[in-house]
Enzyme design. Structure first.
Site, short mmCIF file in Angstrom:
data_model
loop_
_atom_site.label_atom_id
_atom_site.label_comp_id
_atom_site.label_asym_id
_atom_site.label_seq_id
_atom_site.Cartn_x
_atom_site.Cartn_y
_atom_site.Cartn_z
N CYS A 2 10.89 -32.58 -59.42
CA CYS A 2 9.59 -32.84 -60.65
C CYS A 2 10.29 -32.00 -61.58
O CYS A 2 11.68 -31.32 -62.13
CB CYS A 2 8.50 -31.91 -60.31
SG CYS A 2 7.74 -32.13 -58.90
N GLY A 28 10.00 -37.49 -62.31
CA GLY A 28 8.49 -38.26 -62.20
C GLY A 28 7.81 -38.48 -61.64
O GLY A 28 7.65 -38.62 -63.54
N ASN A 102 9.09 -26.70 -59.15
CA ASN A 102 9.92 -28.04 -59.38
C ASN A 102 10.50 -27.20 -58.32
O ASN A 102 11.22 -26.37 -57.74
CB ASN A 102 11.10 -27.82 -60.29
CG ASN A 102 12.11 -29.03 -59.79
OD1 ASN A 102 12.12 -30.24 -59.33
ND2 ASN A 102 13.30 -28.99 -60.71
N GLY A 103 10.88 -28.03 -56.90
CA GLY A 103 11.32 -27.71 -55.85
C GLY A 103 10.41 -28.21 -54.48
O GLY A 103 9.28 -28.67 -54.22
N TYR A 260 22.32 -38.39 -59.15
CA TYR A 260 21.15 -38.45 -59.76
C TYR A 260 20.33 -38.24 -60.57
O TYR A 260 19.66 -39.45 -61.64
CB TYR A 260 21.16 -39.19 -57.98
CG TYR A 260 19.71 -40.48 -58.46
CD1 TYR A 260 19.64 -41.76 -58.52
CD2 TYR A 260 18.55 -39.71 -57.97
CE1 TYR A 260 18.70 -42.58 -59.19
CE2 TYR A 260 17.31 -40.98 -58.70
CZ TYR A 260 17.08 -42.35 -58.69
OH TYR A 260 16.55 -42.62 -58.46
N SER A 306 22.35 -44.61 -63.97
CA SER A 306 23.06 -43.45 -63.57
C SER A 306 24.73 -43.14 -62.95
O SER A 306 25.27 -42.98 -63.26
CB SER A 306 21.99 -42.67 -62.73
OG SER A 306 21.62 -43.32 -61.43
N ASP A 368 28.17 -47.43 -57.45
CA ASP A 368 26.54 -46.93 -57.36
C ASP A 368 26.59 -45.06 -57.59
O ASP A 368 28.10 -44.76 -56.59
CB ASP A 368 25.33 -47.34 -56.23
CG ASP A 368 24.04 -47.46 -56.65
OD1 ASP A 368 23.57 -47.01 -58.00
OD2 ASP A 368 23.56 -47.67 -55.85
N ASP A 369 25.58 -44.56 -58.00
CA ASP A 369 25.83 -42.98 -58.18
C ASP A 369 25.61 -42.62 -56.83
O ASP A 369 26.74 -41.54 -55.86
CB ASP A 369 24.89 -42.43 -58.29
CG ASP A 369 22.64 -42.89 -58.37
OD1 ASP A 369 22.46 -42.98 -57.53
OD2 ASP A 369 22.86 -43.66 -58.67
#
Length: 485
Positions: A2, A28, A102-103, A260, A306, A368-369
């Site tokens: 988040c 997010g 966040n987590g 990413y 990314s 790609d990442d």
């Protein structure tokens, strides 16, 4: 994953929080929320959708006060569609606490029982953030007395939170009438950055956020990262105090932030995200040269956005032409963080379009990442075939994702991960590509940590080694049974 932000300002904070959340929108898209404090009064607005969709003029006018915090949600626990689980969360005792997180907590089953039987607190949703604000509230309430609240009370309460909760957490909390509290888990898995600036009146204003881009984009200077196991408290007057609230912290940040999640123009834990992605490309190029037949590649192309730095370095190091053949519709969200496999799959073709002239008759190496579920990768290979690509060499700047990520990224089930239980040739067959090359785990670690004194990273989704030491096979099985992606 988040995005969170907290600001202590010398003037109205509502627009400042809004603008900072817009800079963190990539973290997010499910829901968003803002809370502000005007003296002892708390004002809050939260809703589903992105920042620009959720707040109207009347909402902003109601968010009064000079201290505020905000959140953009990417659901990793509970239900993405449940508006009740949007953050911030509020408890009225003691004082009134509003919290964003966040987590991902990994001992929610134990906490649910403790909160009901020991703390006697009611939790209304499946959100681990609601559990976290109640644990903090309970511990703080047991410490305060008639003498009032000070920083020492808060730091002692956070120390007790560390003792009770497990997993990853970057936290910002607003204590009504007292100020802003921020703290980070003892492993520093999720990022949290502190910045400051001088107001026109000469007072120091503060911001804490998930990424430095929210600070620099808002005119704040980066002071430092919040340290693992550290708590910071800022009063309404801008006075800052900090304390180490865990006895044995160690910094092991999440590698996927650099692969990413984070914006390339961010700096977290002293690591420049863009430069780390360039180094990923350098190391990936060496692996490609080792495993790919000579002359099998005409051009190198990134999957925007990314993977672009890594792709540029792959092309430079291999001496192969760099081209851009995929074009992105920027009005479609990031497919990896969309809830639900069907929605992710449907959005791939809406998000990317292949320019036929760049592909027809060519041997293309695409970078790609990462490759997580394989949904996007399969669609990209099919798209390249449909516009006449001669051969497809698919490469990933990250190693194979073989294990669930339980620290705040929505990878709960091994059954969804295309590399889980498969060899690289088997993944290549599943994607439909001609060749497939992954980054090696040691190379990823060196690419991220080069030039730092950080001891290691959380690489659990690549290695199955969980840094908190408390993730068991039984827990992983429970997550797979109960958590939707």
């Amino acid at each position: 994953m988040c995005g969170i932000v907290g600001i202590v300002s010398d003037s109205g904070v509502n627009q400042q929080v809004y603008d900072a959340l817009a800079l963190l929108q990539h973290r997010g898209q499910d829901s968003t929320g803002i809370a502000t404090a005007q003296g002892r009064s708390i004002h809050m607005r939260k809703a589903k959708g992105q920042v620009r969709e959720a707040f109207r003029t009347r909402d902003m006018r109601a968010l009064l006060g000079d201290i505020g915090l905000g959140h953009v949600r990417y659901a990793t626990r509970g239900e993405a569609e449940n508006e009740l689980e949007a953050q911030p969360f509020y408890v009225n005792a003691p004082y009134g606490i509003v919290l964003v997180h966040n987590g991902n907590l990994t001992n929610t089953r134990e906490l649910e029982v403790e909160l009901a039987t020991v703390d006697h607190r009611h939790v209304n949703t499946g959100s681990d953030t609601e559990m976290l604000v109640n644990v903090l509230g309970s511990e703080l309430q047991s410490l305060v007395n008639g003498s009032g609240l000070d920083a020492d009370h808060l730091f002692r309460a956070v120390r007790r939170v560390h003792e009770r909760v497990e997993g990853s957490y970057g936290v910002i909390a607003l204590i009504a009438g007292h100020g802003l509290l921020a703290f980070r888990d003892p492993f520093g898995i999720r990022p949290l950055v502190l910045g400051s600036r001088l107001s026109e009146s000469g007072r120091t204003e503060w911001m804490v956020a998930s990424e430095s881009v929210a600070l620099t984009g808002s005119g704040f200077s980066i002071e430092r990262d919040v340290r693992p196991g550290e708590a910071i408290f800022i009063t309404p007057d801008g006075e800052l105090a900090s304390a180490q609230t865990h006895d044995s912290p160690v910094l092991l940040p999440c590698a996927f932030e650099y692969v990413y999640l984070a914006r390339p123009d961010s700096v977290m834990n002293g690591i420049n995200v863009y430069e780390s992605r360039l180094r990923m490309g350098e190391r990936l190029a060496d692996t490609i040269a080792q495993y790919t037949p000579s002359g099998a590649i005409d051009v190198v192309m990134p999957i925007p956005d990314s993977s672009r730095p890594a792709a540029m370095e792959v092309a430079r190091r291999l001496g192969i032409e760099y081209r851009e053949g995929f074009y992105k519709n920027r009005y479609v969200g990031r497919t990896f963080i969309m809830p639900g496999q069907q929605q992710r799959k449907r959005s791939v073709r809406q998000k990317l379009n292949a320019l036929e002239s760049e592909f027809r008759g060519k041997n293309v190496l695409v970078v790609d990442d990462s490759i997580v579920r394989g949904t996007t990768s399969r669609e990209i290979v099919d798209m390249m075939r449909s516009v006449g690509t001669n051969s497809v060499t698919f490469t990933s700047a990250a190693p194979p994702v073989r294990y669930p990520h339980v620290y705040g990224i929505n990878m709960p089930s091994r059954a969804e991960l295309i590399a889980s239980g498969r060899t690289i040739p088997q993944v290549n067959d599943a994607l439909g590509s001609d060749f497939l090359v992954y980054q090696e785990v040691p190379d990823l670690q060196r690419a991220i940590l080069d030039g730092t004194d950080i001891e290691g990273l959380d690489l659990s989704c690549f290695t199955g080694e969980y840094v908190t030491g408390s993730v068991t096979d039984e827990y992983l099985e429970w997550v797979e049974r109960t958590q939707l992606s």
